[in-house]
Design an enzyme around this catalytic site. Structure first.
Site, short mmCIF file in Angstrom:
data_model
loop_
_atom_site.label_atom_id
_atom_site.label_comp_id
_atom_site.label_asym_id
_atom_site.label_seq_id
_atom_site.Cartn_x
_atom_site.Cartn_y
_atom_site.Cartn_z
N SER A 60 0.74 -1.43 0.12
CA SER A 60 -0.04 -0.01 0.10
C SER A 60 0.75 1.23 -0.02
O SER A 60 0.17 2.36 -0.16
CB SER A 60 -1.01 0.04 1.16
OG SER A 60 -1.97 -0.79 0.93
N HIS A 288 3.89 5.86 5.11
CA HIS A 288 3.00 4.80 4.58
C HIS A 288 3.57 3.72 4.87
O HIS A 288 4.64 3.46 4.36
CB HIS A 288 2.58 5.22 3.11
CG HIS A 288 1.03 4.83 3.07
ND1 HIS A 288 0.57 3.65 3.01
CD2 HIS A 288 0.07 5.46 2.38
CE1 HIS A 288 -0.60 3.39 2.84
NE2 HIS A 288 -1.15 4.70 2.51
#
Length: 441
Positions: A60, A288
């Site tokens: 992701s 992230h």
């Protein structure tokens, strides 16, 4: 301070062994230079060693790249963040007609669309896979009205990838190369297996340290999580977000807070455009993480200090490993203290747990919360395509405050945070693993 990369290679190997990580690749940019080191193997079956030019799945973390593609198009006047998705994709539909017209690109990139968005659907290997995926979204339900809250949404980024295809006239994979990879000179960043396999590629591993049953996710998941790259390429991408003009004229726009997170104990307190936002020891941290089938990646950047760190691994106790590594590294580089992860309080907190019991459900997961001797137990049950790929988990929960609990599965060393939200005039939610999961009974 001069970096002793041999020391960090030794620490990487030691920490990987402690956390049962088969292989790891670390790169970081500090004081204008990029340092790289590796440890372990790409595959425990073949024993092929990890090299600095080996590719790992970054999962992701891909979403920041997709968000950057949209921002590049916005800077050039091709679209605006508050443009409704249906204006660009007239065929776009979700189950709620009001949401269909209300959802904007900003909603997609900040996980505030409300779409129940863990639809992992294989729509084929052809170039039309994103188009077919968007067509299959017509039955997706809303967990909340658009803009009402935050819930991590893979589907939203796949839809954003289709927007990129419509605006560029290219498949997402090629648009990614044209917009980001080639301008930054990222020669070891790829999305398709036939490209990745030209290089040394990591295989994911399960809890026993054996190779995972599958290598990757369907091509339709691309814009949400299919980039494979070296740690150095991921650092170069992160560095571009600290350098005006490297890609975006003003990359700082992407790290402006857009929404407060209902569960601020799992990696960030707020969300920007594509980035999770936090503060460590007085310094902003944008980050992230990403998980695929037995692989894990994380990208951290500290804009004020100019430091970027990428850590890619292929199994083991990933959360424990990444926290120990980044804590040591930032203490050494900047004397910066990384906050300790959430844990149970020293003194037990008494809470009436009965209002939180029940079944919570969203696409891909069913969560059972039961009470036992005045304490809560959480049990996850993967559904749909995730059956056989994600494992069920059981967490014995301890209260931190009236709505926040922590728990960990057998064998885990890190605690997961669970936040319950009971709305007196609406549905109740369980905020866990970044998702808002509504109570269904």
């Amino acid at each position: 301070m001069k970096v002793d990369i041999e020391h960090w290679a030794s620490r990487l190997a030691a920490l990987a062994a402690d956390s049962e990580v088969p292989g790891a690749s670390l790169a970081f940019r500090y004081d204008g230079e990029v340092q790289e080191c590796v440890a372990g193997v790409l595959n425990t079956a073949t024993r092929a060693p990890v090299r600095a030019d080996s590719l790992f799945q970054i999962g992701s973390v891909t979403k920041v790249w997709t968000a950057t593609q949209i921002m590049l198009l916005a800077e050039r006047g091709r679209v605006a963040l508050d443009t409704p998705v249906a204006e660009v994709l007239p065929e776009f539909r979700v189950g709620d007609a009001r949401a269909t017209t209300a959802i904007t690109l900003r909603h997609l990139l900040t996980h505030t669309s409300g779409i129940d968005g863990d639809l992992f659907l294989d729509t084929g290997r052809g170039d039309g896979c994103l188009r077919r995926y968007v067509e299959a979204c017509t039955d997706l339900e809303q967990t909340f009205p658009a803009g009402d809250s935050h819930s991590y949404c893979n589907s939203g980024f796949i839809i954003a990838g289709r927007v990129i295809e419509r605006l560029t006239g290219k498949v997402w994979d090629q648009a990614l190369r044209d917009q980001i990879c080639e301008p930054l000179g990222l020669s070891r960043t790829w999305t398709l297996p036939e490209d990745v396999l030209r290089f040394g590629a990591a295989m994911g591993h399960g809890e026993a340290g054996t190779p995972s049953p599958a290598w990757g996710l369907p091509r339709s998941v691309g814009p949400a999580g299919l980039i494979c790259a070296t740690a150095a390429d991921v650092v170069a991408f992160g560095r571009a977000h600290l350098t005006p003009g490297a890609l975006l004229a003003d990359p700082a726009v992407m790290r402006e807070p857009q929404v407060d997170l209902p569960n601020p104990h799992a990696g960030g307190r707020q969300w920007g455009i594509g980035w999770s936002l936090d503060e460590w020891d007085g310094h902003q941290v944008i980050s992230h993480s990403g998980d695929t089938i037995g692989q894990h990646a994380v990208l951290w950047a500290l804009p004020e200090l100019g430091t970027v760190i990428a850590l890619l691994i292929n199994g083991g106790r990933s959360a424990e490993f990444q926290h120990r590594l980044v804590r040591e590294l930032l203490q050494e580089l900047h004397q910066l203290t990384v906050p300790a992860p959430i844990a149970p309080p020293d003194r037990p907190v008494e809470v009436d747990v009965e209002p939180f019991t029940g079944v919570y459900e969203r696409a891909g997961s069913r969560i059972h919360v039961t009470a036992h001797d005045g304490r809560l137990r959480l049990r996850t049950e993967p559904t749909g395509i995730l059956v056989g790929l994600a494992r069920p988990r059981v967490l014995e929960l301890a209260a931190v405050d009236a709505a926040t609990f922590v728990g960990r599965d057998e064998g885990d060393s890190m605690w997961d945070a669970v936040v319950f939200e009971n709305r007196p005039d609406g549905p109740s939610y369980l905020h866990y693993s970044g998702r808002a999961t509504p109570k269904v009974r």
